[in-house]
Design a protein around this motif. Structure first.
Motif, mmCIF file in Angstrom:
data_model
loop_
_atom_site.group_PDB
_atom_site.id
_atom_site.type_symbol
_atom_site.label_atom_id
_atom_site.label_comp_id
_atom_site.label_asym_id
_atom_site.label_seq_id
_atom_site.Cartn_x
_atom_site.Cartn_y
_atom_site.Cartn_z
ATOM 1 N N ASP A 198 -58.801 -8.138 18.387
ATOM 2 C CA ASP A 198 -58.894 -6.961 19.250
ATOM 3 C C ASP A 198 -59.206 -5.686 18.467
ATOM 4 O O ASP A 198 -59.521 -4.654 19.074
ATOM 5 N N LYS B 81 -62.820 -13.549 22.598
ATOM 6 C CA LYS B 81 -62.578 -13.476 24.034
ATOM 7 C C LYS B 81 -61.344 -12.610 24.307
ATOM 8 O O LYS B 81 -60.326 -12.704 23.624
ATOM 9 N N ASN C 93 -61.392 -9.341 23.942
ATOM 10 C CA ASN C 93 -61.628 -8.031 23.332
ATOM 11 C C ASN C 93 -62.662 -7.285 24.175
ATOM 12 O O ASN C 93 -63.870 -7.412 23.969
ATOM 13 N N LYS C 94 -62.209 -6.501 25.124
ATOM 14 C CA LYS C 94 -63.100 -5.798 26.054
ATOM 15 C C LYS C 94 -63.748 -4.578 25.404
ATOM 16 O O LYS C 94 -64.681 -3.998 25.966
ATOM 17 N N ASN C 95 -63.275 -4.214 24.205
ATOM 18 C CA ASN C 95 -63.799 -3.032 23.514
ATOM 19 C C ASN C 95 -64.950 -3.364 22.568
ATOM 20 O O ASN C 95 -65.560 -2.475 21.989
ATOM 21 N N ASP D 117 -69.559 -12.216 29.570
ATOM 22 C CA ASP D 117 -68.391 -11.397 29.259
ATOM 23 C C ASP D 117 -68.486 -10.794 27.860
ATOM 24 O O ASP D 117 -67.482 -10.581 27.178
ATOM 25 N N ASN E 39 -70.514 -7.641 25.568
ATOM 26 C CA ASN E 39 -71.274 -6.402 25.720
ATOM 27 C C ASN E 39 -72.270 -6.230 24.585
ATOM 28 O O ASN E 39 -71.890 -5.994 23.441
#
Length: 413
Positions: free
Chosen positions: A295, A323, A325-327, A377, A379
């Motif tokens: 993360d 997976k 880690n949206k940042n 999923d 970016n």
């Protein structure tokens, strides 16, 4: 273990022959591709590449240095001169055994080798080679010439791990400094492989794009219609330094190198392991060494050469490991530079460091139709650069033979 910081940068690339031009063209999404000028491509399937432009070795090299060196060594010495000047090191007043050179190249003096062999084969009368033939083409000569130019008598050698080379050279420099075996190491990679044999050889393997009518957009990682990589050339040089040494002399510090790892796929001569097991393990080891969690990574500069198989395998590995880690942002800068082979990792390390320094992620260009197999999923920064505060940046480099090498840089504090 000692801390290792980056105090100097130098570059020769298809996007500029110094770091600032390289960086500005990268964040502006400039394509370095053009029709090949170094040889006649009429009989070849590929007519374009990302060549270095307007290179004048006399800016940093003497007449004798130019005469006695292949252009891959000239790129190395040129970029190293910029990096050393940028670092502010006073090499004349340092113990020469405290400073070394660990360089990398995938092919070495390919231009010298080809031209000399062809001239020998077609010569009339008694054939002979140039007396500088061997010294110019052997792969270790770039590191040797950098050390001779500055009187550096510490650790000195060259790594060769195909397209992972730039990263493995930097990894070795990192480890030697951490262990206290050097205070400063000039490290990076250089390549000058836009030659008939290299272009012809990679082309017959069907590894290179043949988009001759649209070469500016031919390097298109993750695009559904990508058809291979675009050959690039150049060099990236970094000054790696023991933090205590850098602090004592008041050096500016760009970033800290905190993790580095290498694994082998043990699978195929040219194809990556389909499940990316080696890539995943290299990233895991580097993360552990950096003291970072999945993360924590803000930016990844992937290997992403624009090949149908390689791009997806790496993204599968990244998605599997990161997976949640949206940042995380990813951008494939080979879309602009092409593939610099043994110099790629060093050039991309510079872009990671500049991204940390400036809070800007360079874009992935030439995306026209996203490959449906790309995980949704994740970016990927397409089209335009993205402003972002970056603490940790990860860079991957993979090579024929199954070599996987990962570096992790951290904002200095």
């Amino acid at each position: 273990m000692k801390r290792v910081v980056i105090t100097g940068l130098g570059a020769v690339t298809p996007l500029g022959n110094n770091v600032e031009d390289f960086w500005q063209n990268s964040i502006n999404g400039v394509s370095g591709a053009g029709l090949i000028k170094q040889f006649d491509t009429e009989k070849f399937k590929v007519h374009f590449a990302c060549e270095v432009k307007d290179f004048d070795p006399k800016v940093h090299l003497t007449h004798n240095e130019i005469k006695k060196s292949d252009i891959f060594s000239q790129y190395a010495m040129y970029s190293s001169a910029e990096a050393i000047k940028d670092s502010g090191l006073d090499l004349e007043n340092m113990d020469p055994f405290d400073t070394g050179v660990i360089w990398g190249t995938g092919q070495g003096g390919m231009q010298t080798f080809e031209s000399e062999v062809m001239e020998f084969a077609h010569s009339e009368g008694v054939p002979r080679f140039n007396p500088f033939f061997v010294p110019k083409f052997i792969a270790n000569m770039a590191s040797g010439m950098i050390s001779m130019k500055y009187g550096l008598r510490g650790i000195n050698y060259t790594t060769v791990s195909a397209c992972a080379t730039g990263n493995t050279a930097l990894m070795d420099a990192f480890n030697y400094i951490r262990l206290g075996k050097a205070k400063v190491i000039i490290s990076g990679g250089s390549e000058a492989a836009i030659t008939p044999a290299s272009v012809g050889g990679f082309s017959i393997m069907k590894a290179m794009s043949t988009r001759n009518d649209d070469f500016a957009t031919a390097s298109r990682p993750y695009d559904a219609d990508r058809d291979g990589f675009v050959m690039g050339e150049g060099a990236g040089a970094l000054v790696l330094e023991d933090y205590d040494h850098a602090k004592a002399r008041g050096a500016k510090i760009y970033a800290e190198l905190v993790g580095a790892a290498m694994t082998a796929d043990a699978y195929h001569m040219t194809a990556p392991h389909p499940e990316g097991v080696g890539a995943i393990k290299a990233m895991q080891i580097a993360l552990k060494e950096a003291g970072a969690n999945v993360d924590d990574i803000d930016y990844i500069n992937p290997h992403a050469t624009s090949t149908p198989l390689g791009d997806l395998v790496e993204l599968t590995a990244i998605t599997s490991l990161f997976k949640g880690n949206k940042n995380l942002d990813i951008s494939a800068t080979k879309s602009m530079t092409g593939h610099l082979l043994g110099a790629a990792g060093a050039a991309e390390a510079i872009l990671c460091i500049k991204a940390i320094q400036n809070g800007i992620i360079p874009p992935t260009i030439n995306m026209q139709k996203v490959d449906e197999k790309i995980p949704r999923d994740i970016n990927i920064v397409f089209g335009e650069a993205k402003e972002k505060d970056i603490t940790f940046a990860l860079s991957n480099a993979f090579g024929f033979g199954g070599h996987n090498a990962t570096l992790i840089f951290k904002k200095f504090s």
